[in-house]
Design a protein around this motif. Structure first.
Motif, PDB file in Angstrom:
ATOM      1  N   ASN A 229       1.023  -1.172  -0.152  1.00  0.00           N
ATOM      2  CA  ASN A 229      -0.141  -0.080   0.022  1.00  0.00           C
ATOM      3  C   ASN A 229       0.996   1.275  -0.122  1.00  0.00           C
ATOM      4  O   ASN A 229       0.409   2.181  -0.617  1.00  0.00           O
ATOM      5  N   LYS A 230       1.945   1.159   0.733  1.00  0.00           N
ATOM      6  CA  LYS A 230       2.895   2.377   0.802  1.00  0.00           C
ATOM      7  C   LYS A 230       3.945   2.529  -0.581  1.00  0.00           C
ATOM      8  O   LYS A 230       3.831   3.841  -0.770  1.00  0.00           O
TER       9      LYS A 230
ATOM     10  N   PHE B 188       7.744  -6.284  -0.073  1.00  0.00           N
ATOM     11  CA  PHE B 188       8.945  -6.512   0.222  1.00  0.00           C
ATOM     12  C   PHE B 188       9.064  -7.517   1.227  1.00  0.00           C
ATOM     13  O   PHE B 188      10.358  -8.023   1.374  1.00  0.00           O
ATOM     14  N   ARG B 189       8.178  -8.132   1.694  1.00  0.00           N
ATOM     15  CA  ARG B 189       8.227  -9.449   2.654  1.00  0.00           C
ATOM     16  C   ARG B 189       8.376 -10.662   1.849  1.00  0.00           C
ATOM     17  O   ARG B 189       9.227 -11.471   2.097  1.00  0.00           O
ATOM     18  N   SER B 190       7.295 -10.805   0.982  1.00  0.00           N
ATOM     19  CA  SER B 190       7.307 -12.080   0.078  1.00  0.00           C
ATOM     20  C   SER B 190       7.807 -11.895  -1.485  1.00  0.00           C
ATOM     21  O   SER B 190       7.986 -12.977  -1.997  1.00  0.00           O
ATOM     22  N   GLN B 191       8.234 -10.789  -1.978  1.00  0.00           N
ATOM     23  CA  GLN B 191       8.452 -10.961  -3.379  1.00  0.00           C
ATOM     24  C   GLN B 191      10.128 -10.025  -3.182  1.00  0.00           C
ATOM     25  O   GLN B 191      10.134  -9.096  -3.853  1.00  0.00           O
ATOM     26  N   SER B 192      11.115 -10.394  -2.697  1.00  0.00           N
ATOM     27  CA  SER B 192      12.265  -9.647  -2.482  1.00  0.00           C
ATOM     28  C   SER B 192      13.357 -10.667  -2.057  1.00  0.00           C
ATOM     29  O   SER B 192      13.080 -11.858  -1.657  1.00  0.00           O
ATOM     30  N   VAL B 193      14.574 -10.189  -2.189  1.00  0.00           N
ATOM     31  CA  VAL B 193      15.936 -10.899  -1.902  1.00  0.00           C
ATOM     32  C   VAL B 193      16.151 -10.275  -0.830  1.00  0.00           C
ATOM     33  O   VAL B 193      16.507  -8.890  -0.580  1.00  0.00           O
TER      34      VAL B 193
ATOM     35  N   GLU C 117      14.784  -2.132  -6.321  1.00  0.00           N
ATOM     36  CA  GLU C 117      14.424  -1.361  -5.551  1.00  0.00           C
ATOM     37  C   GLU C 117      14.948  -1.934  -4.246  1.00  0.00           C
ATOM     38  O   GLU C 117      14.961  -2.998  -3.875  1.00  0.00           O
ATOM     39  N   ILE C 118      15.184  -0.976  -3.282  1.00  0.00           N
ATOM     40  CA  ILE C 118      15.588  -1.093  -1.888  1.00  0.00           C
ATOM     41  C   ILE C 118      14.523  -0.897  -0.809  1.00  0.00           C
ATOM     42  O   ILE C 118      14.475   0.353  -0.890  1.00  0.00           O
ATOM     43  N   CYS C 119      14.374  -1.375   0.089  1.00  0.00           N
ATOM     44  CA  CYS C 119      13.502  -1.262   1.197  1.00  0.00           C
ATOM     45  C   CYS C 119      14.677  -1.126   2.583  1.00  0.00           C
ATOM     46  O   CYS C 119      15.049  -2.056   2.646  1.00  0.00           O
TER      47      CYS C 119
END
Length: 105
Positions: free
Chosen positions: A42-43, A48-53, A78-80
């Motif tokens: 949403n933000k 970023f929890r389920s679709q990232s490295v 993208e980086i969180c």
């Protein structure tokens, strides 16, 4: 800043790690994992929890997950990241994200 990742089995040099689209949590309760994913989507428009490295800027944190490799992103990425939280598991009070609040274990 260098990005580190811990591996059970260290991959060969120059291995391409693809982003999973259905990552399941190792340490967080599934309900919380899904709530955090919803918040990030949403933000930021990315789960970023389920679709990232997952990586970290701290080698010591990466060592908690296995043998350490330096990660170098390739192409568009993208980086969180937050200077306040190196690992989401470090946050003790997640209930602000959950309605109704999670029940204690």
């Amino acid at each position: 800043m260098k990005l580190y990742r811990g591996f059970k089995n260290l991959p060969q040099i120059d291995t391409i790690i693809t982003t999973r689209k259905n990552r399941k949590p190792k340490h967080l309760p599934l309900e919380l994992h899904e709530k955090v994913d919803e918040y990030f989507f949403n933000k930021f428009g990315i789960k970023f929890r389920s679709q990232s490295v997952f990586c970290t800027g701290k080698m010591k944190s990466a060592l908690d997950y296995g043998k350490v490799a330096i990660i170098e992103p390739v192409g568009h990425f993208e980086i969180c990241w937050s200077p306040k939280c190196y690992d989401l598991i470090e946050i003790e009070d997640f209930n602000w994200m959950c309605k109704p609040p999670l029940k204690p274990n």
